[in-house]
Write a protein that holds these residues in place. Structure first.
Motif, PDB file in Angstrom:
ATOM      1  N   LEU A 131       0.844  -1.126   0.195  1.00 16.32           N
ATOM      2  CA  LEU A 131       0.008   0.068  -0.045  1.00 16.32           C
ATOM      3  C   LEU A 131       1.031   1.317   0.013  1.00 16.32           C
ATOM      4  CD1 LEU A 131      -2.850   1.135   0.157  1.00 16.32           C
ATOM      5  CD2 LEU A 131      -2.553   1.051   2.709  1.00 16.32           C
ATOM      6  N   GLY A 132       1.965   1.241   0.720  1.00 12.21           N
ATOM      7  CA  GLY A 132       2.838   2.560   0.803  1.00 12.21           C
ATOM      8  C   GLY A 132       3.385   2.990  -0.688  1.00 12.21           C
ATOM      9  N   ILE A 133       3.882   1.618  -1.143  1.00  8.91           N
ATOM     10  CA  ILE A 133       4.276   1.924  -2.705  1.00  8.91           C
ATOM     11  C   ILE A 133       3.037   2.279  -3.722  1.00  8.91           C
ATOM     12  CG2 ILE A 133       5.338   0.603  -4.959  1.00  8.91           C
ATOM     13  CD1 ILE A 133       6.803  -0.973  -2.780  1.00  8.91           C
ATOM     14  N   LEU A 134       2.064   1.720  -3.596  1.00  5.83           N
ATOM     15  CA  LEU A 134       0.694   2.025  -4.184  1.00  5.83           C
ATOM     16  C   LEU A 134       0.511   3.698  -4.067  1.00  5.83           C
ATOM     17  CD1 LEU A 134      -1.525   1.001  -5.986  1.00  5.83           C
ATOM     18  CD2 LEU A 134      -2.971   0.771  -4.229  1.00  5.83           C
ATOM     19  N   LEU A 135       0.608   4.054  -2.986  1.00  5.12           N
ATOM     20  CA  LEU A 135       0.361   5.490  -2.601  1.00  5.12           C
ATOM     21  C   LEU A 135       1.256   6.516  -3.333  1.00  5.12           C
ATOM     22  CD1 LEU A 135      -0.857   5.200   1.310  1.00  5.12           C
ATOM     23  CD2 LEU A 135      -2.267   5.883  -0.938  1.00  5.12           C
ATOM     24  N   GLN A 136       2.505   6.045  -3.361  1.00  5.05           N
ATOM     25  CA  GLN A 136       3.451   6.905  -3.856  1.00  5.05           C
ATOM     26  C   GLN A 136       3.539   7.066  -5.527  1.00  5.05           C
ATOM     27  OE1 GLN A 136       7.433   5.306  -2.801  1.00  5.05           O
ATOM     28  NE2 GLN A 136       6.802   5.107  -0.883  1.00  5.05           N
ATOM     29  N   ALA A 137       2.738   6.063  -6.241  1.00  4.94           N
ATOM     30  CA  ALA A 137       2.514   5.809  -7.604  1.00  4.94           C
ATOM     31  C   ALA A 137       1.619   6.889  -7.989  1.00  4.94           C
ATOM     32  CB  ALA A 137       1.838   4.579  -8.128  1.00  4.94           C
ATOM     33  N   PRO A 138       1.653   7.526  -9.151  1.00  4.57           N
ATOM     34  CA  PRO A 138       0.962   8.527  -9.792  1.00  4.57           C
ATOM     35  C   PRO A 138      -0.647   7.935  -9.770  1.00  4.57           C
ATOM     36  CG  PRO A 138       2.209   7.671 -11.535  1.00  4.57           C
ATOM     37  CD  PRO A 138       2.768   6.974 -10.310  1.00  4.57           C
ATOM     38  N   ALA A 139      -1.500   8.946  -9.903  1.00  7.20           N
ATOM     39  CA  ALA A 139      -3.015   8.663 -10.109  1.00  7.20           C
ATOM     40  C   ALA A 139      -3.334   8.116 -11.361  1.00  7.20           C
ATOM     41  CB  ALA A 139      -4.156   9.911  -9.558  1.00  7.20           C
ATOM     42  N   ARG A 140      -2.470   8.835 -12.337  1.00  8.88           N
ATOM     43  CA  ARG A 140      -2.780   8.048 -13.937  1.00  8.88           C
ATOM     44  C   ARG A 140      -1.412   8.024 -14.451  1.00  8.88           C
ATOM     45  NH1 ARG A 140      -7.730   9.575 -15.796  1.00  8.88           N
ATOM     46  NH2 ARG A 140      -9.222  10.554 -14.323  1.00  8.88           N
ATOM     47  N   ALA A 141      -1.450   7.235 -15.686  1.00  6.97           N
ATOM     48  CA  ALA A 141      -0.389   6.952 -16.499  1.00  6.97           C
ATOM     49  C   ALA A 141      -0.864   6.884 -17.747  1.00  6.97           C
ATOM     50  CB  ALA A 141       0.533   5.591 -15.861  1.00  6.97           C
ATOM     51  N   GLU A 142       0.212   6.825 -18.806  1.00  5.90           N
ATOM     52  CA  GLU A 142      -0.140   6.913 -20.177  1.00  5.90           C
ATOM     53  C   GLU A 142      -0.645   5.453 -20.636  1.00  5.90           C
ATOM     54  OE1 GLU A 142       2.077   7.460 -24.553  1.00  5.90           O
ATOM     55  OE2 GLU A 142       2.948   7.759 -22.594  1.00  5.90           O
ATOM     56  N   ASN A 143      -0.185   4.441 -20.013  1.00 12.01           N
ATOM     57  CA  ASN A 143      -0.825   3.085 -20.099  1.00 12.01           C
ATOM     58  C   ASN A 143      -0.122   2.303 -18.875  1.00 12.01           C
ATOM     59  OD1 ASN A 143       2.055   2.367 -20.786  1.00 12.01           O
ATOM     60  ND2 ASN A 143       1.848   3.354 -23.006  1.00 12.01           N
ATOM     61  N   ARG A 144      -0.631   0.868 -19.215  1.00  9.55           N
ATOM     62  CA  ARG A 144      -0.254  -0.193 -18.121  1.00  9.55           C
ATOM     63  C   ARG A 144       1.108  -0.426 -18.015  1.00  9.55           C
ATOM     64  NH1 ARG A 144      -4.930  -3.109 -16.813  1.00  9.55           N
ATOM     65  NH2 ARG A 144      -3.847  -4.794 -15.982  1.00  9.55           N
ATOM     66  N   ARG A 145       1.867  -0.223 -19.241  1.00 13.83           N
ATOM     67  CA  ARG A 145       3.149  -0.554 -19.304  1.00 13.83           C
ATOM     68  C   ARG A 145       3.884   0.583 -18.152  1.00 13.83           C
ATOM     69  NH1 ARG A 145       6.222  -1.177 -24.714  1.00 13.83           N
ATOM     70  NH2 ARG A 145       4.813  -3.068 -24.711  1.00 13.83           N
ATOM     71  N   ALA A 146       3.339   1.773 -18.536  1.00 15.19           N
ATOM     72  CA  ALA A 146       4.035   3.073 -17.838  1.00 15.19           C
ATOM     73  C   ALA A 146       3.885   2.817 -16.291  1.00 15.19           C
ATOM     74  CB  ALA A 146       3.384   4.225 -18.315  1.00 15.19           C
ATOM     75  N   MET A 147       2.659   2.355 -15.856  1.00 13.18           N
ATOM     76  CA  MET A 147       2.260   2.267 -14.478  1.00 13.18           C
ATOM     77  C   MET A 147       3.083   1.371 -14.006  1.00 13.18           C
ATOM     78  SD  MET A 147       0.667   3.895 -12.112  1.00 13.18           S
ATOM     79  CE  MET A 147      -0.976   4.666 -12.598  1.00 13.18           C
ATOM     80  N   ARG A 148       3.169   0.187 -14.704  1.00 16.16           N
ATOM     81  CA  ARG A 148       3.964  -1.076 -14.175  1.00 16.16           C
ATOM     82  C   ARG A 148       5.399  -0.666 -13.775  1.00 16.16           C
ATOM     83  NH1 ARG A 148       7.191  -5.775 -15.890  1.00 16.16           N
ATOM     84  NH2 ARG A 148       6.305  -7.649 -15.153  1.00 16.16           N
TER      85      ARG A 148
END
Length: 258
Positions: A131-148
């Motif tokens: 969850l800590g890492i998830l909270l640091q991630a951006p709310a949006r990304a260009e695509n799934r690869r970018a969010m990964r």
């Protein structure tokens, strides 16, 4: 509150199967499908718990007891009558224990998949680290690869990253998270701090049992001793970690059917 859910099987033995934190009902689909095939008398409900998947977000005061009530409301809406068997992994197990205290008329038995009744220490909570890492991630990304890449770049393993990416929604502007991450963070602290030993140690409770993955830290030796002393048998899977249904699917199926 009625949750997003699906049903496996057409039998007359009502059963609910509850996933862990940050998961969805789909996490237990393989186990439910195998159980239904082996025992056609079962009818299995797999909801997305409150705040998870496509179910409604948690309220400001949501806790394990309100989550249990949401599961019961959902089961009733699906035509599940009387008490039913509860099988819960991690958070789902804690919701099941809360149900046996808060809505006992809906609980015939409780089967815990690698979780104990006591509060979950912060240093043992794998879901808290994720969850800590998830909270640091951006709310949006260009695509799934970018969010990964955002998740793995913050130290999350590729398998865990791919599991979390199941919670992405694709829109015109890219991808975004399906759930409210901050609401889940607040819920996480509340549900992990709850003491549920009364559900196991009271004299008039439903039959309760636990399956421990011995490579996991969630159920300690002291937990095992206390559960067994209270009449809650604990079976061990020596080679399994916290996700026992993934690490040892055949053994877990055999256990839930006993």
């Amino acid at each position: 509150m009625v949750l997003e859910s699906f049903v496996v099987g057409e039998g007359d033995v009502p059963t609910v199967m509850l996933h862990g934190f940050l998961g969805t009902g789909r996490n237990l689909r393989s186990l439910a499908t195998a159980w239904s095939a082996a025992d056609p008398s079962r009818r299995l409900l797999l909801p997305d718990l409150t705040g998870h998947g496509t179910s409604p977000a948690p309220q400001a005061n949501s806790d394990l007891y309100s989550m249990a009530r949401d599961v019961v409301d959902t089961a009733r809406a699906q035509g599940f009558d009387g008490p039913f068997d509860w099988v819960g992994h991690s958070l789902g197990g804690r919701v099941s224990l809360a149900a046996s205290l808060h809505v006992p008329e809906a609980v015939r038995s409780v089967s815990l998949l690698d979780i104990a009744p006591g509060p979950v220490p912060g240093d043992l909570s794998e879901s808290g680290k994720v969850l800590g890492i998830l909270l640091q991630a951006p709310a949006r990304a260009e695509n799934r690869r970018a969010m990964r890449a955002e998740l793995t770049g913050r130290g999350l393993s590729e398998p865990l990253s791919d599991w979390l990416l199941m919670n992405l929604v694709t829109a015109d502007s890219g991808v975004h998270w399906r759930f409210d991450r901050q609401a889940l963070a607040e819920l996480h602290s509340r549900v992990n701090g709850t003491d549920l030993w009364a559900a196991v140690e009271r004299k008039d409770g439903p039959p309760t049992r636990c399956l421990r993955g011995d490579r996991s830290k969630y159920v300690t030796d002291a937990d095992v001793a206390r559960m067994v002393a209270a009449g809650c048998p604990v079976e061990h899977l020596p080679e399994a970690g916290h996700f026992v249904h993934v690490d040892a699917p055949k053994e877990v199926l055999a256990w839930v059917m006993r």
